[in-house]
Design an enzyme around this catalytic site. Structure first.
Site, PDB file in Angstrom:
ATOM      1  N   TYR A 142      22.295  15.849   4.844  1.00 41.14           N
ATOM      2  CA  TYR A 142      22.833  15.095   5.981  1.00 41.14           C
ATOM      3  C   TYR A 142      22.662  13.618   5.673  1.00 41.14           C
ATOM      4  CZ  TYR A 142      23.101  13.146  10.760  1.00 41.14           C
ATOM      5  OH  TYR A 142      23.428  12.405  11.868  1.00 41.14           O
ATOM      6  N   ASP A 237      20.756   8.517  -1.248  1.00 43.37           N
ATOM      7  CA  ASP A 237      20.487   8.313   0.178  1.00 43.37           C
ATOM      8  C   ASP A 237      18.975   8.476   0.396  1.00 43.37           C
ATOM      9  OD1 ASP A 237      21.552   9.897   3.307  1.00 43.37           O
ATOM     10  OD2 ASP A 237      20.092   8.326   2.832  1.00 43.37           O
ATOM     11  N   LYS A 265      14.733   4.438   8.599  1.00 42.69           N
ATOM     12  CA  LYS A 265      13.426   5.016   8.953  1.00 42.69           C
ATOM     13  C   LYS A 265      12.243   4.107   8.593  1.00 42.69           C
ATOM     14  CE  LYS A 265      15.423   9.641   8.628  1.00 42.69           C
ATOM     15  NZ  LYS A 265      15.389  10.222   9.987  1.00 42.69           N
TER      16      LYS A 265
HETATM   17  P1  KE4 Z   1      20.222   7.514  11.345  1.00 43.58           P
HETATM   18  O1  KE4 Z   1      21.654   7.079  11.597  1.00 43.58           O
HETATM   19  O2  KE4 Z   1      19.808   8.689  12.206  1.00 43.58           O
HETATM   20  O3  KE4 Z   1      19.228   6.354  11.380  1.00 43.58           O
HETATM   21  O4  KE4 Z   1      20.144   8.014   9.799  1.00 43.58           O
HETATM   22  C1  KE4 Z   1      21.005   9.049   9.384  1.00 43.58           C
HETATM   23  C2  KE4 Z   1      20.407   9.714   8.160  1.00 43.58           C
HETATM   24  C3  KE4 Z   1      20.908   9.394   6.912  1.00 43.58           C
HETATM   25  N1  KE4 Z   1      20.404   9.948   5.785  1.00 43.58           N
HETATM   26  C4  KE4 Z   1      19.378  10.823   5.848  1.00 43.58           C
HETATM   27  C5  KE4 Z   1      18.839  11.414   4.574  1.00 43.58           C
HETATM   28  C6  KE4 Z   1      18.808  11.185   7.106  1.00 43.58           C
HETATM   29  O5  KE4 Z   1      17.776  12.071   7.139  1.00 43.58           O
HETATM   30  C7  KE4 Z   1      19.335  10.624   8.283  1.00 43.58           C
HETATM   31  C8  KE4 Z   1      18.810  10.988   9.661  1.00 43.58           C
HETATM   32  N2  KE4 Z   1      17.836  12.048   9.687  1.00 43.58           N
HETATM   33  C9  KE4 Z   1      17.729  12.804  10.918  1.00 43.58           C
HETATM   34  C10 KE4 Z   1      16.587  13.817  10.744  1.00 43.58           C
HETATM   35  N3  KE4 Z   1      17.037  15.017  10.165  1.00 43.58           N
HETATM   36  C11 KE4 Z   1      17.517  11.936  12.114  1.00 43.58           C
HETATM   37  C12 KE4 Z   1      17.177  12.686  13.377  1.00 43.58           C
HETATM   38  C13 KE4 Z   1      18.332  12.767  14.319  1.00 43.58           C
HETATM   39  O6  KE4 Z   1      19.467  12.959  13.862  1.00 43.58           O
HETATM   40  O7  KE4 Z   1      18.054  12.644  15.532  1.00 43.58           O
END
Ligand code: KE4
Length: 425
Positions: A142, A237, A265
């Site tokens: 993801y 990523d 993060k």
């Molecule tokens: P954000 O847009 O949520 O800050 O980041 C997206 C993203 C991009 N790349 C990786 C590898 C990620 O894990 C994420 C976001 N991770 C999720 C947890 N599985 C965030 C939690 C959520 O979606 O509420």
């Protein structure tokens, strides 16, 4: 009715699903989500005043623990000087300089407000730099909710993807090829067929969004070799792995140099901050220097930058990652030993400060393997741990996170609680 249940009912009247991000809704594990009122160090308290030891840490950012005093103070001090300017500030330059110093593959970096913005921008940049449209991603990874990345594998092998979300145009999704994680041969076959039209490969160098799946050494090495050979951009990523798995992030841990990297993060320390960066010749294509447009009202926001600077300085303390990695390994080894003693089919692994637990005999190495693990057993374990005051990620397909604030006693108590659950069968 508990306060949590009351709040969840109320929230669902005005917020879709009662949450501002789907995974929070507990739909994968069942039951009502916990509404948190306060956090401190490794602990959080919910709306009913129940205390938990937290292994989600806001999905990775809180590597120092909740409400880290230095981070909070830095945000307060920044706020007193103004919340946002929409103009450059010295602190953004300091953070950019720190990031390119800590991530040798990055010669230049652009700050944004989320991981999604970082990956969405990196994909557009790779397409603009190469003049190609096709991208390669991996099933189970993801990268945020950018349209080109909400795509699932096409029907036949090596056929382009179909939308994994409503609202993503099919003719956009068909530019995304979805392959199997850890399948180096599949990647070679894809490049043999599509190498000339592929703009980039984007990968989680340690997968954390189908639970934790560690990369096979040959997988990342093949990716690097093939992207170089075919002139495609390799995007790591590192939104989740960045400054989480080690001081050099995953690229430092595995010794692979990507062309672009994305962060989120940890780099924001819990505040809204993402970043993308890499080779100067690629980054110079970004507006206002080049033809690839990207922008953001709150990009480089002073409060987020203040939190990021403190966090990145504190994680650079001597021995920080050795201690975090050892603590996380103690947790997973203790959980696995307890399950083995009780005859429960369970395994666990960690990479730096992130970990995965699986109701499977051995840690999965692919999307198919993780999908074959016992999700119902995980869900029962999740709720038993939650009732016991331990907050794991509310999904069998998410990674967990340990912070510097978790004590050895916290880890021991977690293992003991799991042992009692395994013993109860
Ligand atoms: P954000 O847009 O949520 O800050 O980041 C997206 C993203 C991009 N790349 C990786 C590898 C990620 O894990 C994420 C976001 N991770 C999720 C947890 N599985 C965030 C939690 C959520 O979606 O509420």
């Amino acid at each position: 009715m508990t306060r949590n249940e009351e709040l969840f009912l109320r929230a669902q009247k005005t917020i879709p699903g009662g949450v501002n991000s789907p995974v929070r809704a507990f739909r994968s594990v069942g039951g009502a989500p916990r509404f948190f009122a306060r956090g401190a160090g490794p602990r959080v308290w919910d709306a009913d005043g129940k205390e938990y030891i937290d292994y989600v840490g806001s999905w990775g950012p809180l590597i120092l623990g909740h409400a880290d005093a230095d981070t909070v103070r830095a945000v307060q001090e920044a706020a007193m000087k103004g919340l946002s300017f929409g103009a450059p500030t010295e602190a953004e330059v300091e953070l950019a300089e720190l990031l390119v110093q800590r991530v040798p593959s990055m010669e230049m970096v652009r700050l944004v407000s989320s991981g999604t913005e970082a990956t969405m921008s990196a994909i557009r940049l790779a397409r603009g730099f190469t003049g190609r449209d096709a991208i390669i991603k991996f099933e189970g990874c993801y990268h945020g909710h950018g349209d080109s990345l909400l795509v699932k594998a096409g029907s036949g092998l090596l056929t382009f993807g179909n939308p994994s979300s409503a609202g993503v145009p099919a003719d956009l999704a068909q530019h995304t090829l979805v392959l199997d994680y850890n399948d180096a041969q599949g990647l070679r076959d894809a490049f043999a067929k599509h190498g000339k039209t592929t703009a980039c490969v984007i990968v989680e160098p340690v997968a954390g969004n189908m639970n934790l799946i560690a990369p096979k050494p040959e997988f990342l090495a093949a990716m690097r070799e093939l992207c170089t050979q075919h002139g495609a951009v390799l995007i790591f990523d590192e939104v989740m792995t960045g400054f989480r798995v080690g001081p050099g992030s995953a690229q430092g841990l595995y010794g692979i140099t990507p062309d672009l990297s994305t962060f989120g993060k940890v780099v924001g320390g819990g505040m809204p901050l993402g970043a993308f960066g890499g080779r100067r010749d690629i980054m110079e294509k970004i507006a206002p220097l080049g033809p690839v447009y990207q922008a953001g009202t709150l990009s480089g926001n002073p409060l987020s930058v203040a939190a990021g600077l403190v966090t990145l300085k504190k994680v650079a303390a001597p021995g920080f990652y050795d201690a975090l990695t050892a603590k996380t390994k103690t947790l997973v080894d203790g959980l696995a030993a307890a399950a083995k003693k009780r005859g429960v089919k369970f395994s666990a692994q960690s990479v730096g400060g992130m970990f995965g637990v699986y109701f499977a005999a051995t840690p999965p190495t692919s999307y198919a393997e993780i999908m074959a693990s016992d999700k119902e057993a995980f869900n029962r374990f999740f709720h038993a741990m939650l009732d016991g005051g331990f907050y794991l990620a509310p999904s069998a397909f998410e990674a967990g996170f340990v912070s510097a604030a978790h004590s050895d006693a916290d880890i021991a108590a977690t293992i003991a609680a799991a042992d009692a659950i395994f013993a109860a069968g």
